[in-house]
Motif scaffolding. Structure first.
Motif, short mmCIF file in Angstrom:
data_model
loop_
_atom_site.label_atom_id
_atom_site.label_comp_id
_atom_site.label_asym_id
_atom_site.label_seq_id
_atom_site.Cartn_x
_atom_site.Cartn_y
_atom_site.Cartn_z
N LEU A 121 0.81 -1.14 0.08
CA LEU A 121 0.04 0.14 0.05
C LEU A 121 0.85 1.24 0.04
CD1 LEU A 121 -2.92 0.88 0.19
CD2 LEU A 121 -2.74 0.82 2.47
N LEU A 122 2.00 1.21 0.52
CA LEU A 122 3.01 2.19 0.62
C LEU A 122 3.41 3.06 -0.88
CD1 LEU A 122 5.49 1.23 3.37
CD2 LEU A 122 3.45 2.84 3.58
N PRO A 123 3.78 2.14 -1.63
CA PRO A 123 3.93 2.84 -3.18
C PRO A 123 2.69 3.39 -3.45
CG PRO A 123 4.70 0.70 -3.04
CD PRO A 123 4.10 0.93 -1.88
N ILE A 124 1.54 2.88 -3.22
CA ILE A 124 -0.04 3.51 -3.54
C ILE A 124 -0.06 5.05 -2.98
CG2 ILE A 124 -2.49 3.26 -3.64
CD1 ILE A 124 -1.70 1.64 -5.60
N VAL A 125 0.22 5.00 -1.81
CA VAL A 125 0.00 6.17 -1.05
C VAL A 125 0.84 7.36 -1.29
CG1 VAL A 125 0.11 7.33 1.14
CG2 VAL A 125 -0.93 5.07 1.00
N ILE A 266 11.38 12.01 0.97
CA ILE A 266 11.37 10.64 1.64
C ILE A 266 11.88 9.64 0.85
CG2 ILE A 266 9.85 9.18 2.71
CD1 ILE A 266 8.12 11.64 3.38
N THR A 267 11.28 9.44 -0.41
CA THR A 267 11.66 8.42 -1.24
C THR A 267 13.51 8.25 -1.43
OG1 THR A 267 9.83 8.53 -2.59
CG2 THR A 267 11.48 7.52 -3.43
N LEU A 268 13.94 9.57 -1.48
CA LEU A 268 15.30 9.44 -1.77
C LEU A 268 16.39 9.09 -0.62
CD1 LEU A 268 15.79 12.75 -3.84
CD2 LEU A 268 16.16 10.54 -4.67
N LEU A 269 15.68 9.48 0.56
CA LEU A 269 16.17 8.95 1.79
C LEU A 269 15.95 7.50 2.07
CD1 LEU A 269 14.95 11.68 4.46
CD2 LEU A 269 17.37 11.19 3.68
N LEU A 270 14.75 6.85 1.74
CA LEU A 270 14.63 5.31 1.69
C LEU A 270 15.78 4.64 0.87
CD1 LEU A 270 10.84 5.06 1.87
CD2 LEU A 270 12.45 4.49 3.54
N ILE A 271 16.06 5.43 -0.42
CA ILE A 271 16.76 4.86 -1.32
C ILE A 271 18.34 4.82 -0.85
CG2 ILE A 271 18.09 5.21 -3.45
CD1 ILE A 271 15.38 6.05 -4.54
N VAL A 272 18.52 5.83 -0.01
CA VAL A 272 20.10 5.92 0.49
C VAL A 272 20.19 4.80 1.67
CG1 VAL A 272 21.40 7.29 1.90
CG2 VAL A 272 20.38 8.22 -0.08
N TRP A 273 19.07 4.71 2.57
CA TRP A 273 19.08 3.80 3.50
C TRP A 273 18.76 2.43 3.14
CZ3 TRP A 273 14.02 2.66 6.97
CH2 TRP A 273 14.59 1.70 8.00
N LYS A 274 17.98 1.79 2.28
CA LYS A 274 17.62 0.69 1.95
C LYS A 274 18.50 0.15 0.60
CE LYS A 274 14.27 -0.51 4.89
NZ LYS A 274 14.56 -1.56 5.81
N ARG A 275 19.26 0.97 -0.10
CA ARG A 275 19.88 0.62 -1.20
C ARG A 275 19.32 -0.41 -2.15
NH1 ARG A 275 24.96 2.82 -0.71
NH2 ARG A 275 25.54 3.59 1.39
N PRO A 276 18.03 0.05 -2.67
CA PRO A 276 17.30 -0.78 -3.56
C PRO A 276 18.28 -1.24 -4.87
CG PRO A 276 16.66 1.22 -3.93
CD PRO A 276 17.49 1.41 -2.66
N ARG A 277 18.14 -2.54 -5.26
CA ARG A 277 18.98 -2.87 -6.49
C ARG A 277 18.19 -2.96 -7.87
NH1 ARG A 277 21.75 -8.49 -3.56
NH2 ARG A 277 22.92 -7.27 -2.14
N LEU A 278 18.65 -2.03 -8.66
CA LEU A 278 17.93 -2.07 -9.88
C LEU A 278 19.02 -1.95 -11.18
CD1 LEU A 278 15.55 0.59 -9.43
CD2 LEU A 278 14.95 -1.82 -9.67
N HIS A 279 18.84 -2.62 -12.41
CA HIS A 279 19.80 -2.43 -13.44
C HIS A 279 20.09 -0.85 -13.52
CE1 HIS A 279 21.42 -2.48 -17.50
NE2 HIS A 279 21.43 -3.86 -17.18
N PRO A 280 21.33 -0.52 -13.78
CA PRO A 280 21.66 0.97 -14.14
C PRO A 280 20.65 1.69 -15.32
CG PRO A 280 23.70 -0.38 -14.01
CD PRO A 280 22.58 -1.33 -13.86
N VAL A 281 20.22 0.78 -16.19
CA VAL A 281 19.23 1.66 -17.12
C VAL A 281 18.08 1.90 -16.39
CG1 VAL A 281 18.19 1.02 -19.23
CG2 VAL A 281 20.31 0.10 -19.11
N ARG A 282 17.38 1.05 -15.50
CA ARG A 282 16.40 1.56 -14.86
C ARG A 282 16.56 2.78 -13.92
NH1 ARG A 282 13.36 -4.20 -13.31
NH2 ARG A 282 13.89 -5.39 -15.19
N TRP A 283 17.88 2.79 -13.38
CA TRP A 283 17.96 4.20 -12.52
C TRP A 283 18.07 5.35 -13.45
CZ3 TRP A 283 17.07 4.30 -7.84
CH2 TRP A 283 17.58 3.09 -6.86
#
Length: 469
Positions: A121-125, A266-283
């Protein structure tokens, strides 16, 4: 602990699914704010013209400043849908159509997120907080679900190490008849094709499959009601000099859309904290949409949807989770019931400059057929009322000369005002109360105020009125 008990504890709740897919869209679609845009009215009027004439207009039938000149209504199908909903159930019908589109969007985003996140539900919100300021009964909202579905097809194709099926290209044909944003579909497909080429062990096969799919997409967009012009027009529109005059084309500003910047932070902070893994092209794709959103407010919604579709897998680091299983028929029946209820329950637009119906009603009948100088957001309501405006939200049709000249008039340029009055023999004006500089100019020019309310004012030009400058 027994296996049955353990299974019971791990069973995901279906409540978030119903909240995300049904309750939130209905709540958003039931807000009066979806009518807070003057463009809503001319989109309805265009759709009504199409229904009445059983054709797509290729010359302007509405204004007096561009009457009979070329017009490319690239959103004709969305306008047809809105007009049909309006004829069936008035503004409640518009709300029902928009609600259905939001249900489709939320269903695609939630299904994708729930594969990777327990808190789907979080991405939806987060997405909705960004979408709400952009939410209006206009064509772009009907394409949000297409954008999400398009990305879903790309993600599935990459999981299966293949290009999307060729029939999926027809989504771009549908998109091209709803809104000019279909051009972003090419960028998204190109990004995933590049990722496939980089990541695939069989690069010739990947290149061949994605090139064929790209060719199918290129052919599909030409299946539109305006032919080649319908494909070229969205690109030509971006070259207009008057775009910075329109709010949604201005750069994003924290003072104007603070929620977007808050969600982004908030999203950028979560990215820094959780370090999601995505292909460089998706980034890179996310970065490109973020840049577009920062450069122009209107692209914030697309960025939010793209991020809501792509980031969940990255945060899950590719590990899927168990999801609540609810028969699609149950969700479908629930959605249909809620949309039907939304169409029946009364809903009317608020009284503002995007819906100045009381003010328009105060205009004397003898003035309605005379050339009028109108507030920009009032152009659509005038069209829907059968009154030809000076200008309306179709800025791409009017072009730089008229729109930039109009902006000068609104800012109190007496020379531009006198020139327009003489050229078009303007007899009256209907303006919002916020047009203080132009109202002051009318007062100095001897124009007479004949009506006014909390929304705006109506002025009439006295016979033989002297020039203002």
């Amino acid at each position: 602990m027994t296996e049955a008990a353990a299974a019971g504890e791990k069973r995901p709740s279906i409540l978030p699914l119903f909240v995300a897919v049904l309750l939130i869209p209905v709540a958003l679609g039931s807000s009066q704010t979806i009518f807070n845009d003057g463009d809503v009215s001319w989109h309805i009027a265009t759709g009504q013209w199409i229904l009445d004439h059983r054709a797509i207009p290729h010359a302007d039938p509405f204004s007096y400043t561009w009457a009979g000149k070329p017009w490319v209504p690239i959103e004709w199908l969305a306008e047809l849908l809105y007009a049909s909903a309006y004829r069936l159930a008035g503004y409640s019908g518009l709300a029902a159509l928009l609600t259905a589109a939001l249900i489709a969007l939320h269903a695609v985003v939630y299904v994708n997120a729930s594969r990777w996140l327990r808190a789907a539900l979080l991405p939806i919100v987060a997405m909705d907080f960004v979408l709400i300021p952009m939410l209006s009964a206009r064509p772009h909202v009907l394409t949000w679900a297409l954008l999400a579905l398009w990305i879903s097809l790309m993600l599935r194709a990459r999981e299966q190490e293949r290009a999307p099926p060729l029939i999926a290209a027809l989504l771009l044909a549908l998109w091209a008849n709803l809104h000019g944003g279909f051009v972003f579909g090419f960028a998204i497909a190109g990004a995933f094709g590049l990722e496939a080429l980089i990541a695939s062990k069989d690069k010739p096969r990947a290149l061949r499959q994605w090139l064929i799919f790209g060719a199918a997409c290129a052919a599909a967009v030409f299946i539109n009601g305006n032919g080649p012009e319908g494909v070229i027009h969205p690109l030509r529109f971006t070259q207009l000099k008057m775009l910075p005059l329109i709010d949604e084309w201005k750069p994003s500003n924290p003072a104007v859309t603070p929620v977007f910047f808050a969600v982004l932070a908030i999203t950028l902070l979560l990215i820094v904290w959780k370090r999601p893994r995505l292909h460089p092209v998706r980034w890179a794709l996310l970065g490109a949409f973020l840049i577009a959103a920062l450069l122009q407010v209107r692209h914030q919604a697309m960025f939010a949807i793209v991020a809501a579709m792509i980031l969940p897998e990255g945060f899950a680091r590719g590990t899927s989770v168990a999801t609540a299983r609810v028969p699609a028929m149950v969700i479908g029946v629930g959605a249909a019931l809620l949309v039907a209820i939304r169409a029946v329950l009364p809903l009317s637009p608020p009284d503002n400059d995007a819906n100045p119906w009381k003010l328009i009603a105060a205009a004397p009948p003898q003035l309605r057929s005379q050339p009028v100088l109108n507030g920009y957001s009032m152009g659509g309501p005038l069209i829907l009322s059968g009154i030809r405006p000076y200008v309306d939200g179709r800025g791409d049709m009017y072009g730089d000369e008229l729109v930039v000249g109009y902006a000068n008039i609104v800012h109190g340029d007496a020379v531009a005002f006198d020139e327009a009055v003489r050229r078009w023999n303007i007899r009256w004006a209907i303006l919002s109360n916020g047009s203080k500089q132009l109202i002051a100019l009318l007062d100095r020019s001897g124009w007479r105020r004949i009506a006014g309310d909390k929304v705006g004012v109506i002025y009439v030009r006295p016979a033989g009125a002297a020039p203002s400058a």
